[in-house]
Scaffold this motif. Structure first.
Motif, PDB file in Angstrom:
ATOM      1  N   PRO A  43      14.610 -16.988 -19.769  1.00  0.00           N
ATOM      2  CA  PRO A  43      13.512 -16.084 -19.425  1.00  0.00           C
ATOM      3  C   PRO A  43      13.488 -15.614 -17.969  1.00  0.00           C
ATOM      4  O   PRO A  43      12.896 -14.587 -17.673  1.00  0.00           O
ATOM      5  CB  PRO A  43      12.254 -16.886 -19.761  1.00  0.00           C
ATOM      6  N   THR A  44      14.128 -16.348 -17.047  1.00  0.00           N
ATOM      7  CA  THR A  44      14.176 -15.854 -15.665  1.00  0.00           C
ATOM      8  C   THR A  44      14.918 -14.519 -15.612  1.00  0.00           C
ATOM      9  O   THR A  44      14.685 -13.709 -14.713  1.00  0.00           O
ATOM     10  CB  THR A  44      14.918 -16.832 -14.730  1.00  0.00           C
ATOM     11  N   GLU A 102       8.356  -8.062 -18.675  1.00  0.00           N
ATOM     12  CA  GLU A 102       7.013  -7.822 -18.114  1.00  0.00           C
ATOM     13  C   GLU A 102       6.918  -6.444 -17.477  1.00  0.00           C
ATOM     14  O   GLU A 102       5.853  -6.043 -16.998  1.00  0.00           O
ATOM     15  CB  GLU A 102       6.680  -8.880 -17.051  1.00  0.00           C
ATOM     16  N   ASP A 103       8.038  -5.741 -17.385  1.00  0.00           N
ATOM     17  CA  ASP A 103       8.086  -4.514 -16.575  1.00  0.00           C
ATOM     18  C   ASP A 103       7.102  -3.442 -17.032  1.00  0.00           C
ATOM     19  O   ASP A 103       6.457  -2.797 -16.206  1.00  0.00           O
ATOM     20  CB  ASP A 103       9.513  -3.954 -16.503  1.00  0.00           C
ATOM     21  N   PHE A 104       6.969  -3.242 -18.351  1.00  0.00           N
ATOM     22  CA  PHE A 104       6.036  -2.190 -18.790  1.00  0.00           C
ATOM     23  C   PHE A 104       4.619  -2.518 -18.306  1.00  0.00           C
ATOM     24  O   PHE A 104       3.899  -1.656 -17.802  1.00  0.00           O
ATOM     25  CB  PHE A 104       6.031  -2.050 -20.313  1.00  0.00           C
ATOM     26  N   VAL A 155       3.923  -7.644 -25.319  1.00  0.00           N
ATOM     27  CA  VAL A 155       2.908  -6.738 -25.875  1.00  0.00           C
ATOM     28  C   VAL A 155       1.636  -6.756 -25.033  1.00  0.00           C
ATOM     29  O   VAL A 155       0.843  -5.823 -25.087  1.00  0.00           O
ATOM     30  CB  VAL A 155       2.537  -7.085 -27.340  1.00  0.00           C
ATOM     31  N   HIS A 156       1.447  -7.840 -24.254  1.00  0.00           N
ATOM     32  CA  HIS A 156       0.252  -7.922 -23.414  1.00  0.00           C
ATOM     33  C   HIS A 156       0.452  -7.053 -22.191  1.00  0.00           C
ATOM     34  O   HIS A 156       1.133  -7.425 -21.244  1.00  0.00           O
ATOM     35  CB  HIS A 156      -0.028  -9.366 -23.017  1.00  0.00           C
ATOM     36  N   GLY A 157      -0.107  -5.868 -22.219  1.00  0.00           N
ATOM     37  CA  GLY A 157       0.057  -4.937 -21.111  1.00  0.00           C
ATOM     38  C   GLY A 157       1.170  -3.938 -21.329  1.00  0.00           C
ATOM     39  O   GLY A 157       1.297  -2.980 -20.579  1.00  0.00           O
ATOM     40  N   GLY A 158       1.973  -4.120 -22.359  1.00  0.00           N
ATOM     41  CA  GLY A 158       3.104  -3.232 -22.602  1.00  0.00           C
ATOM     42  C   GLY A 158       2.712  -1.962 -23.342  1.00  0.00           C
ATOM     43  O   GLY A 158       1.557  -1.527 -23.315  1.00  0.00           O
ATOM     44  N   GLU A 166       4.404 -16.212 -24.541  1.00  0.00           N
ATOM     45  CA  GLU A 166       5.226 -17.401 -24.380  1.00  0.00           C
ATOM     46  C   GLU A 166       6.485 -17.007 -23.627  1.00  0.00           C
ATOM     47  O   GLU A 166       6.890 -15.837 -23.657  1.00  0.00           O
ATOM     48  CB  GLU A 166       5.607 -17.986 -25.747  1.00  0.00           C
ATOM     49  N   PHE A 167       7.086 -17.949 -22.922  1.00  0.00           N
ATOM     50  CA  PHE A 167       8.352 -17.648 -22.259  1.00  0.00           C
ATOM     51  C   PHE A 167       9.436 -17.540 -23.316  1.00  0.00           C
ATOM     52  O   PHE A 167       9.503 -18.347 -24.234  1.00  0.00           O
ATOM     53  CB  PHE A 167       8.690 -18.711 -21.210  1.00  0.00           C
TER      54      PHE A 167
END
Lengths: 297, 328
Positions: free
Chosen positions: B129-130, B135-137, B263-266, B291-292
């Motif tokens: 996940p690193t 998270e970019d959107f 999806v959170h914020g995307g 979740e990661f």
């Protein structure tokens, strides 16, 4: 752009710059000093009226900013985006007050506009916004942003084969931000000879001395080890600042770091060198006393 | 590496492409035609496919080293000097490491910087996940002045890049590494407009980037079961094509968003925010949940998070109440 330039400001500023450059050193210093204290007085009034501001860091930088705008930088207030202008970046964006005061003295916008400093919807935000204030090159405020942007400006000039200069003024506490050292490594690697980093070395950050927080000394050796030419000057000595900032440098020289030893709050006895004046606002009585000192000096 | 989930469900013969190749070719074309064009990178000459650019235009490749904050700031400075900088780095580091520079130096200063996020989403699947740019959107969408683009195939990558070059302002572009097929039909890229790849009346499937071909494959499955799905390619995540969303809500009554992102914020959130106020309809938001991301190939992760063609079809059946007795 919300703010309009003062008519004929470009010719007036260029004329003044040429006069100052041609003047004997003592006369040059006297005239720069007169301007710097007028700029300080306007800043004091702005901060007093707004009830907010950063008077300590404004006054430590006041002489540097004055020498740059009136004796060094080739800028045109009536064409703030003239492609071949020299670039100045105020990385310590919280010193916006001294920048606004200097820009208005140079004619980028009328001095009367300073009365709106930090008013609701004023273009004169607590930190500079290039889209609202002519003469501002990039929006700063968060620390450690100005120098990386200045590196890009200097690369652009070098790609153009242009001798326009790029100067960035950072705080000293600000150098604790790692982004500055990313920029230092790359500026040296790319031999950005027309780039100058000026460090306002007033030895204080917001709440304490830099050396008690995350020490910077030996600062000159740090910059030298990153590949910079380093000069240390008294940041309130107009002639020393003028000579260092007008030094002729080629496109392929090493970049220059000018460590300007300054006094936070310089110009007002009861504000000088006291950490609490980082963003303390003078009372009405203190404002009157400070104004008197700034006029008498 | 196995083929992508999207590809495995399209026609067996479909050729798959790494969009970075098209990106690199187009950037060279832009450098040839416009001397203002420069590339800026963080030692990612190889992973950003900039080797040929470097050979052709050595002065115009500014490699600042492994220093993303400087990379984005220097991009803003180059724009101040009249250049058109394409700032290239792996998506997670470009966005995560330099987010404040993106905010202050690019968006707030409104500089003419093109942020090219290479290998986004699950492209670095097994690296964990690193290295996943999901998270970019959410991050970029909250920045005023920022245009957010995620082209879905080579042709659209080229067109989006050409558009970004001529647009005077900040642009964020996702440049995919996970291989994708050429979309059929090809709808020319238009900034701010969603492309309708398949019309339909029962439900709308909204894809972006790698998930567009998966949504198309899902629509083919659904058609065989009598569910008529509209498929929209939302290659512009910001600004949203509100007209296409309103039409989809009114005409199909149900919407599924599918993204290789959180999806959170995307994109799913963006669509839901808009429709909740204007034309609320039943929705499902497919993508990374809270979740990661675990380790796995891009195809595995697409399946794990339910954004492959099979999962999209399943979600559509649930939302339409159709095909309950039919085989999946």
């Amino acid at each position: 752009m919300v703010l309009a330039p003062v008519p004929s400001a470009t010719a007036r500023l260029a004329g003044l710059r040429h006069e100052l450059r041609a003047a004997p050193p003592a006369e040059r210093a006297a005239r720069l000093r007169e301007l710097a204290y007028s700029i300080r007085r306007s800043d004091l009034e702005m901060i007093s009226r707004a009830g907010q501001g950063h008077i300590g860091g404004d006054f430590s930088a006041a002489d540097i900013v004055t020498v740059l705008y009136f004796a060094v930088l080739d800028v045109r207030p009536e064409e703030p985006e003239w492609a071949e202008r020299d670039r100045f970046v105020l990385s310590k964006g919280h010193a916006a007050g001294i920048l606004y005061s200097a820009l208005s003295h140079a004619g980028f916008f009328p001095e009367a506009e300073l009365t709106t400093f930090m008013e609701p919807l004023s273009p004169l935000n607590g930190h500079p916004n290039r889209r609202k204030v002519p003469g501002v090159e990039t929006n700063t405020g968060p620390l450690g942003h100005g120098f990386p942007v200045a590196v890009g400006m200097a690369v652009a000039a070098k790609l153009d084969g242009s001798h326009r200069r790029t100067c960035v003024l950072t705080g000293d506490g600000e150098l604790q931000e790692g982004s500055n050292w990313e920029a230092a490594m790359s500026a040296s690697q790319q031999r950005l000879g027309r780039l100058t980093v000026i460090v306002d070395r007033n030895r204080f950050q917001q709440g304490a001395a830099t050396e008690e927080t995350s020490g910077l000394d030996p600062l000159d050796a740090k910059w030298a080890s990153f590949g910079f030419d380093v000069r240390t000057v008294d940041g309130h000595d107009y002639e020393a600042l003028y000579q260092a900032l007008s030094e002729e440098r080629s496109l392929d020289d090493r970049p220059l770091c000018l460590i300007a030893d300054t006094i936070k709050g310089k110009g007002v006895s009861f504000i000088e060198d006291r950490v609490e004046w980082h963003h303390k606002v003078p009372t009405a009585e203190q404002t009157a006393a400070a104004f008197e000192e700034l006029t008498a000096r | 590496m196995s083929t992508t989930a999207a590809a495995s469900t399209t026609t067996a013969a479909a050729e798959l492409h790494d969009c970075r190749k098209t990106f690199a070719e187009t950037l060279i074309e832009l450098a040839e035609t416009d001397p203002r064009t420069v590339a800026v990178c963080n030692d990612s000459v190889g992973s950003s496919h900039l080797k040929e650019f470097q050979q052709r235009f050595p002065d115009r490749l500014v490699n600042v080293g492994i220093a993303e904050q400087l990379m984005v700031g220097a991009g803003a400075g180059l724009a101040n000097g009249g250049r058109v900088p394409f700032v290239c780095a792996a998506a997670p580091f470009l966005t995560g490491r330099a987010l404040e520079q993106i905010k202050a130096d690019v968006a707030y200063s409104r500089t003419n910087v093109k942020l090219c996020a290479m290998s986004p989403g699950f492209a670095y699947g097994q690296l964990g996940p690193t290295h996943h740019g999901v998270e970019d959107f959410a991050w970029l969408r909250t920045l005023p002045e920022m245009v957010v683009l995620a082209p879905a195939d080579p042709a659209e990558t080229r067109e989006a890049l050409l558009w970004a070059h001529q647009y005077d302002g900040p642009v964020y572009l996702r440049i995919g590494r996970t291989k994708v097929p050429d979309l059929a039909p090809h709808v020319p890229f238009e900034a701010g407009r969603a492309a309708c790849l398949r019309d339909g009346r029962d439900i709308t499937l909204i894809g972006v980037g790698t998930t567009v071909s998966a949504a198309l494959a899902a629509s083919a499955k659904l058609a065989a079961e009598g569910v008529d799905a509209r498929v929209l390619n939302f290659s512009t995540v910001k600004p949203l094509d509100e007209e296409a969303l309103l039409a989809a809500a009114v005409e199909t009554g149900r919407i599924i968003t599918v993204e290789e992102a959180n999806v959170h914020g995307g994109l799913g959130s963006a669509v839901a925010e808009f429709l909740a106020a204007r034309e609320p309809v039943p929705m499902k938001l497919l993508g990374v949940r809270d979740e990661f991301t675990p380790t796995g190939s891009p195809a595995f992760l697409a399946e794990y998070f339910g954004i492959d063609a099979e999962a999209i079809a399943r979600a559509a059946r649930e939302l339409t109440g159709a095909g309950q007795g039919a085989a999946a």
